[in-house]
Design a protein around this motif. Structure first.
Motif, PDB file in Angstrom:
ATOM      1  N   ALA A  58      49.028  34.125  77.373  1.00  0.00           N
ATOM      2  CA  ALA A  58      48.629  33.965  76.276  1.00  0.00           C
ATOM      3  C   ALA A  58      48.866  34.919  75.473  1.00  0.00           C
ATOM      4  N   THR A  59      48.256  36.133  75.432  1.00  0.00           N
ATOM      5  CA  THR A  59      48.225  37.151  75.273  1.00  0.00           C
ATOM      6  C   THR A  59      49.670  38.206  75.401  1.00  0.00           C
ATOM      7  N   ILE A  60      50.841  38.404  76.164  1.00  0.00           N
ATOM      8  CA  ILE A  60      52.215  38.469  75.987  1.00  0.00           C
ATOM      9  C   ILE A  60      52.717  37.489  74.724  1.00  0.00           C
ATOM     10  N   ALA A  61      53.015  35.637  74.959  1.00  0.00           N
ATOM     11  CA  ALA A  61      53.444  34.809  75.010  1.00  0.00           C
ATOM     12  C   ALA A  61      53.108  35.931  72.522  1.00  0.00           C
ATOM     13  N   MET A  62      51.706  35.519  73.000  1.00  0.00           N
ATOM     14  CA  MET A  62      51.369  35.006  71.344  1.00  0.00           C
ATOM     15  C   MET A  62      51.794  36.620  70.589  1.00  0.00           C
ATOM     16  N   LEU A  63      52.050  37.739  71.131  1.00  0.00           N
ATOM     17  CA  LEU A  63      51.860  39.634  70.845  1.00  0.00           C
ATOM     18  C   LEU A  63      53.940  39.298  70.214  1.00  0.00           C
ATOM     19  N   THR A  64      54.346  38.014  71.260  1.00  0.00           N
ATOM     20  CA  THR A  64      55.872  38.043  71.358  1.00  0.00           C
ATOM     21  C   THR A  64      55.945  37.426  69.628  1.00  0.00           C
ATOM     22  N   VAL A  65      55.702  36.016  69.564  1.00  0.00           N
ATOM     23  CA  VAL A  65      55.324  34.767  69.056  1.00  0.00           C
ATOM     24  C   VAL A  65      55.175  35.889  67.738  1.00  0.00           C
ATOM     25  N   LEU A  66      54.294  36.793  66.954  1.00  0.00           N
ATOM     26  CA  LEU A  66      53.816  37.011  66.080  1.00  0.00           C
ATOM     27  C   LEU A  66      54.635  38.296  65.358  1.00  0.00           C
ATOM     28  N   GLY A  67      55.734  38.909  66.617  1.00  0.00           N
ATOM     29  CA  GLY A  67      56.608  40.073  65.939  1.00  0.00           C
ATOM     30  C   GLY A  67      55.931  41.443  65.720  1.00  0.00           C
ATOM     31  N   GLY A  68      56.548  41.962  65.518  1.00  0.00           N
ATOM     32  CA  GLY A  68      56.428  43.373  64.860  1.00  0.00           C
ATOM     33  C   GLY A  68      55.128  43.944  65.396  1.00  0.00           C
ATOM     34  N   ARG A  69      54.681  44.099  66.946  1.00  0.00           N
ATOM     35  CA  ARG A  69      53.738  44.129  67.487  1.00  0.00           C
ATOM     36  C   ARG A  69      53.970  44.897  69.173  1.00  0.00           C
ATOM     37  N   GLU A  70      55.050  45.303  68.653  1.00  0.00           N
ATOM     38  CA  GLU A  70      55.690  45.920  70.055  1.00  0.00           C
ATOM     39  C   GLU A  70      55.252  46.911  70.712  1.00  0.00           C
ATOM     40  N   PRO A  71      54.015  47.660  69.870  1.00  0.00           N
ATOM     41  CA  PRO A  71      53.057  48.873  70.994  1.00  0.00           C
ATOM     42  C   PRO A  71      52.072  48.036  71.635  1.00  0.00           C
ATOM     43  N   GLN A  72      51.908  47.144  71.108  1.00  0.00           N
ATOM     44  CA  GLN A  72      50.443  46.174  71.861  1.00  0.00           C
ATOM     45  C   GLN A  72      51.403  45.708  72.865  1.00  0.00           C
ATOM     46  N   LEU A  73      52.505  45.121  72.911  1.00  0.00           N
ATOM     47  CA  LEU A  73      53.447  43.663  73.587  1.00  0.00           C
ATOM     48  C   LEU A  73      53.365  45.099  74.406  1.00  0.00           C
ATOM     49  N   ARG A  74      53.806  46.043  74.559  1.00  0.00           N
ATOM     50  CA  ARG A  74      53.932  47.248  75.709  1.00  0.00           C
ATOM     51  C   ARG A  74      52.978  46.954  76.087  1.00  0.00           C
ATOM     52  N   VAL A  75      52.135  47.812  75.735  1.00  0.00           N
ATOM     53  CA  VAL A  75      50.991  47.621  76.461  1.00  0.00           C
ATOM     54  C   VAL A  75      50.170  46.589  77.004  1.00  0.00           C
ATOM     55  N   HIS A  76      50.428  45.287  76.813  1.00  0.00           N
ATOM     56  CA  HIS A  76      49.852  43.782  77.469  1.00  0.00           C
ATOM     57  C   HIS A  76      51.121  43.804  78.832  1.00  0.00           C
ATOM     58  N   MET A  77      52.250  44.084  78.340  1.00  0.00           N
ATOM     59  CA  MET A  77      53.058  44.029  79.292  1.00  0.00           C
ATOM     60  C   MET A  77      52.342  44.687  80.647  1.00  0.00           C
ATOM     61  N   GLY A  78      52.304  45.771  80.813  1.00  0.00           N
ATOM     62  CA  GLY A  78      51.962  46.800  81.398  1.00  0.00           C
ATOM     63  C   GLY A  78      50.338  46.181  82.184  1.00  0.00           C
ATOM     64  N   ALA A  79      49.496  45.541  80.827  1.00  0.00           N
ATOM     65  CA  ALA A  79      48.530  44.913  81.600  1.00  0.00           C
ATOM     66  C   ALA A  79      48.720  43.798  82.073  1.00  0.00           C
TER      67      ALA A  79
END
Length: 121
Positions: A58-79
């Motif tokens: 859910a978090t990866i999907a949300m960070l993807t669709v929100l855009g502009g949150r690539e640093p947080q997306l990178r952290v959550h991909m690792g998670a």
């Protein structure tokens, strides 16, 4: 729940989700980091209904669709990897967002995924 035990519970859940990387992300944030640990991990991630794997989907999907949150997306991909997702599953999560959020955000997320350093094995 006492604030100190809420924080301790959040730190334990953060370590379970993100390993050492999570604490390294929140530590320099001072009080903001404490709020993240207490609320996001002590309260939300610690709920029982969804698994950590499902929460990261859910978090990866949300960070993807929100855009502009690539640093947080990178952290959550690792998670996500840490809680059992595969790179192929993360790619599929990104593709699933295209009909709802469009190609630009998916392209940005795919670049984050492709630049991720995956462990050998």
């Amino acid at each position: 729940m006492a604030e100190e035990s809420r924080y301790a519970k959040g730190l334990m859940k953060l370590a379970e989700v993100d390993g050492k990387a999570g604490e390294e992300v929140v530590a320099p944030l001072g009080d903001l980091g404490r709020y993240i640990v207490e609320f996001a991990f002590g309260d939300i991630y610690s709920r029982d209904t969804l698994s950590l794997r499902e929460r990261e989907i859910a978090t990866i999907a949300m960070l993807t669709v929100l855009g502009g949150r690539e640093p947080q997306l990178r952290v959550h991909m690792g998670a996500g990897l840490n809680v059992g997702l595969t790179p192929e599953e993360i790619e599929e999560i990104i593709i699933q967002t295209v009909p709802y959020a469009g190609f630009p955000t998916a392209i940005n997320a795919m670049h984050v995924l492709k630049s991720h350093q995956f462990p050998e094995g």
